[in-house]
Scaffold this active site. Structure first.
Site: not given
Length: 585
Positions: A109, A141, A466
């Site tokens: 990621d 994130h 996600s």
């Protein structure tokens, strides 16, 4: 009869001519209003295109082009209430069968920032900046994703260990401020002038004390001034359609110091599998880009996608070689089905990780708010031979579309309803999980967050596939720990056969249904095949055929036999002719 035949011929010719004209119009695009259809087939694998596993690093020099994302907490948030998705998944019952101890989960990621509630965080490398270790999250994130997988609970009684955290980086395009020179001048001499006191006012007797100023207020705590904070909150997700609400909460500009406590305040948040180890690999970042994007023959956007595909392939191979038995890929890429870039290396990488290294690869289905992520058709009842609508695909999501080797996750809300405007549908979607009401660890401090800073003094609420993928990765880790004898493909088989199915049994939005951790850990499910079906594009290596047989003896024997037959036939014919000649005489 003749006239009837002629009329029939003309009628047939007229129909044929009409059909020909219609075909020409369709081929030339004269009939407008028809949706474009790009018939694609499931991707195939070329094992020979496997990329090497060297030290992680970018393919070309990179630089930071934007500031890092800041984070926040929505007004009125009470972290002591369990997030809705945790209640929906019934995790308290699922944890009776284990917490994923001993399983390694790789998070490919934007990086994961160290946090006291991620005690088993392993640096896996950095494909964004050379020399990095994967433990920097500028985008806020990857830390959210990792925390939804593996964050340990906080009960407020046990103090959490402090962890080192790197300072937030800044764009490299800014020049440092010029050095400042401070000049100190000597203080000029001061002249003091004494002014005589004025005469006393009338009514004050001589010798009486002159009243002084009013005494100050008695010491003690004073009520603090109230500062009414203003701003807005954007509700649905990082970007895309937004619903903005005003913020008007009083803030105390002089908060009192918190009383010492043994640990952080208790909350109801926890990762799905708090016993796992997390391998953090930074493979992407929206804040970074190529230092020189205008090199080569490709335009910068296409060149960046090509590099992202290559580094993702290398990151998958690297994660598999580091021993990850679950690989989470929440940051996926979308591209038009008309222009699918070369993905042979990525296909070989997922095949290597899933088959050779026995890793469960979990990928997001893609979010409609991201660039090039256009929605795909869900189902065409007029095409019964294509129930998953491969022939209607307009957007390819990678590595999600390698469905034989990747478990692709769509997003639903806390009630199990598909997020149809956010979650990209596709024939490769196999399962779904909640993608709203996201709570996670902060990449900037030791607390929790449920929002990030947006434009114009707004807060953006994280949501989408996600985080659905993170949930499924956590459940996959629980199942791997409970059933260590199952292969990666058998783990996927158990997850999809215990999911809560949609009305049609399977569709392109939620796949085979919403993941059910308790069912996946307790149901009696047949193991199924150990490996996925092979979809190889390269020719198989077959053994060399045996040496051809020596045919010379056979031809010699055949020639001798033929000669003998000819001689025998000649002798027999000659004898027959002689007998006939004698009879005639």
């Amino acid at each position: 009869m003749q006239r009837f035949g002629t009329g029939s011929s003309r009628s047939w010719c007229g129909r044929a001519g009409t059909a020909t004209i219609a075909a020409v119009l369709l081929a030339s695009g004269a009939l407008t209003g028809l949706p474009p259809a790009y018939a694609i087939s499931p991707p195939t694998i070329d094992p020979g295109a496997l990329p090497p596993d060297g030290p992680p690093g970018p393919l070309a020099p990179m630089k930071q082009n934007a500031y890092c994302t800041e984070v926040g907490v929505l007004p009125g948030t009470d972290f002591q209430l369990q997030p809705k998705y945790m209640e929906m998944l019934n995790l308290n019952e699922a944890w009776q069968f284990g917490r994923g101890d001993g399983v390694k989960v790789a998070v490919i990621d934007t990086g994961v920032t160290p946090h006291p509630r991620l005690p088993r965080l392993i640096p896996g490398g950095d494909y964004v900046m050379a020399g990095g270790d994967g433990l920097s999250d500028c985008d806020a994130h990857g830390t959210l994703v990792a925390s939804m997988i593996a964050a340990v609970p906080a009960n407020g009684a046990v103090p959490l260990p402090s962890v080192p955290r790197r300072p937030v980086t800044i764009p490299t395009t800014e020049t440092p401020p010029p050095p400042q020179t401070v000049t100190l001048s000597p203080v000029p001499p001061q002249t003091v002038t004494v002014i005589p006191a004025p005469p006393p006012e009338e009514g004050v007797p001589p010798g009486a004390p002159v009243p002084g100023p009013e005494p100050p207020p008695a010491p003690g705590p004073q009520p603090p001034a109230v500062d009414r904070g203003g701003g807005t909150v954007t509700v649905p997700s990082y970007s895309g359609g937004r619903k903005i609400a005003p913020i008007d909460n009083p803030r105390n500009p002089h908060p009192s110091a918190p009383s010492p406590a043994l640990g952080p305040p208790p909350d109801a948040f926890s990762g799905i599998a708090p016993g796992v180890e997390i391998i953090s690999i930074r493979q992407s970042s929206q804040a970074f880009g190529l230092k020189d994007p205008y090199t080569g023959d490709e335009d910068p956007q296409t060149a960046q996608k090509i590099d992202n595909v290559e580094t993702m392939a290398r990151a998958i191979v690297h994660a598999a070689n580091m021993g990850a038995s679950v690989i989470n890929i929440s940051d996926v890429m979308c591209m038009s089905a008309r222009n699918v870039i070369d993905q042979r290396a990525l296909g070989a990488a997922v095949h290597y990780a899933a088959v050779d290294k026995d890793a469960v690869i979990v990928a997001a289905a893609g979010d409609g708010s991201k660039k090039d992520c256009k929605q795909n058709p869900i189902f065409d009842p007029l095409q019964p031979d294509d129930p998953r609508a491969w022939n209607a695909v307009t957007t390819v999501v990678t590595p999600s579309w390698f469905h034989d080797y990747v478990l692709t996750v769509g997003a639903v809300d806390a009630n199990g309803q598909p997020l149809s405007k956010m979650s990209i549908a596709g024939p490769w979607v196999s399962i779904s999980a909640p993608g709203t009401d996201v709570v996670g660890l902060s990449p900037r401090d030791d607390g929790l967050i449920n929002a990030i800073d947006g434009p114009d003094n707004s807060l953006l609420v994280p949501a989408g596939t996600s985080f659905s993928a993170a949930i499924v990765s956590g459940v996959a880790a629980l199942v791997r720990a409970k059933f260590p004898e199952l292969s990666a493909y058998q783990i996927i088989n158990r997850l999809i056969h215990t999911a809560r199915p949609p009305a049609r049994g399977v569709d392109n939005q939620v796949g085979y249904g919403v993941v059910d951790p308790v069912a996946a850990l307790t149901w009696d499910v047949p193991k199924g095949p150990a490996e996925p079906p092979k979809q190889l594009s390269a020719p198989l290596v077959v053994p060399q055929p045996p040496a051809p047989r020596d045919m010379v003896p056979i031809w010699v024997a055949a020639g001798g036999l033929a000669g003998a037959l000819l001689i025998g036939g000649a002798v027999f014919g000659t004898a027959t002719l002689m007998r006939r000649s004698r009879k005639q005489q």
